[in-house]
Design an enzyme around this catalytic site. Sequence first.
Site, short mmCIF file in Angstrom:
data_model
loop_
_atom_site.label_atom_id
_atom_site.label_comp_id
_atom_site.label_asym_id
_atom_site.label_seq_id
_atom_site.Cartn_x
_atom_site.Cartn_y
_atom_site.Cartn_z
N PHE A 167 -7.40 11.72 -18.73
CA PHE A 167 -7.39 10.31 -19.09
C PHE A 167 -8.82 9.91 -19.43
O PHE A 167 -9.68 9.86 -18.55
CB PHE A 167 -6.85 9.41 -17.99
CG PHE A 167 -6.80 7.97 -18.43
CD1 PHE A 167 -5.74 7.50 -19.19
CD2 PHE A 167 -7.82 7.10 -18.11
CE1 PHE A 167 -5.70 6.19 -19.64
CE2 PHE A 167 -7.79 5.78 -18.55
CZ PHE A 167 -6.73 5.32 -19.31
N ASP A 252 -17.10 13.27 -18.16
CA ASP A 252 -16.61 11.90 -18.11
C ASP A 252 -16.61 11.45 -16.66
O ASP A 252 -15.70 11.75 -15.89
CB ASP A 252 -15.21 11.82 -18.72
CG ASP A 252 -14.64 10.40 -18.70
OD1 ASP A 252 -15.23 9.52 -18.03
OD2 ASP A 252 -13.61 10.17 -19.35
N LYS A 281 -17.15 1.49 -15.82
CA LYS A 281 -16.56 0.82 -14.66
C LYS A 281 -17.60 0.27 -13.70
O LYS A 281 -18.09 -0.83 -13.89
CB LYS A 281 -15.57 1.76 -13.97
CG LYS A 281 -14.36 2.08 -14.87
CD LYS A 281 -13.21 2.64 -14.12
CE LYS A 281 -12.06 3.04 -15.03
NZ LYS A 281 -11.46 1.91 -15.76
#
Length: 431
Positions: A167, A252, A281
């Site tokens: 993801f 990531d 985030k």
Amino acid sequence: MSNTQNLGQANDAGNPGATLPEHDTPALSSADHIALAQEHSAHNYAPLPVVIAEGRGAWVTDVEGERYLDCLAGYSAMNFGHHNPDLLAAAHRQLDRVTLTSRAFYNDQFGPWVDALARMVDKEKVLPMNTGAEAVETGIKVARKWGYEVKGVPENQATIVVAGANFHGRTTTIISFSSDPEARTGFGPYTPGFRSVPYGDAAAIEAAIDDTTVAVLIEPVQGEAGVIVPPLDYLPRVREICDDNRVLFIADEVQSGLGRTGTIRACEHSGVVPDAYLFGKALGGGILPVSAMVANEDVLGVIKPGQHGSTFGGNPLAGAVGSTVVRMLTEGPYLENARKLGEVFSRRLEEFVGKGVLSVRSIGLWAGVDVDPALASGKEMCERLARNGVLVKDTHGSTVRMSPPLVISEEDLNWGLDRFAEVLEDLRAGR
């Protein structure tokens, strides 16, 4: 002719001039809020029926005044908790000065922020964006440009190796190499240039690489897939393979980085240093979207003016908040708390195995809990936990993801896990 001279300016009394009049807003119930959202918003989410109005630390309060322990923390965006005083102070100071200039000009928050972020992870350059998906898109563009200009891959033939069940976001390019049918189906035609192999299988990565391969893009820990922690030798082997084949290793760390696993980078657990990190985030402190690709000059140096950018990327407010995030990670107690409570977290969750839970995977304050599907789906488990005052999120059937903020206390963590145990007991009893 209208006079706009004083629009938006403070008057002599210090109050803003030419502001809109205030209106009393009638109090709405949770049901009212949900009905409005259902009627007027696109249904791209299926939220739990909780309408949050306030937050402090690890706790949030709904519009009726009910309190919940937030054990999702915005998928790690709220690593430092709600209403964090250091982050709010930094944001308030900057809000009173300037919030956006665009990168057409320098601003006084930009240089100190990119310097601090680069130094924190021992890299030389930062390319700031906003969302995590934008950071991934940046990584893809930079890797391709590097492949053509540095490695010598023929134009428009670059390939990138990715892992199955990944993801990395939901843009059209990113979903092109997703294996999640919900994220992918119906959005073609898909962007070419990606080769997907099983996660955790270094030999499969090696077999997928050829002369056109410019990068391997993987999550050090797969979050959306259910907090999948790879074998300890996986990332070191990926590093070796990339070195042997002159391929960039891009990590990531949008969800896994900035304290979630008890380290600044999840890659630290296996002693690996990638060529580039993708952060997001928590980098915005839960206040605004902030992301970045961080790498050395030999990688990010391929990008020249006009080839990539963002109006909001690197804005002064992001710089002020981002610098504070870096300072908090390097000087504060957050990493230590994540490591210490991560041990409590793991031990308590393991106690549920065989008592309604099939398996648990955890690292730091991050866990994937596989609930026995004979008892409940992941969504049902989350609904029951919410009714008991704990907020978490399901993924892929009967898996529940937990990622409490790094500011959570041991007492509150145990309280939340006690509620988890109670829900499991009720399910097993058929109540």
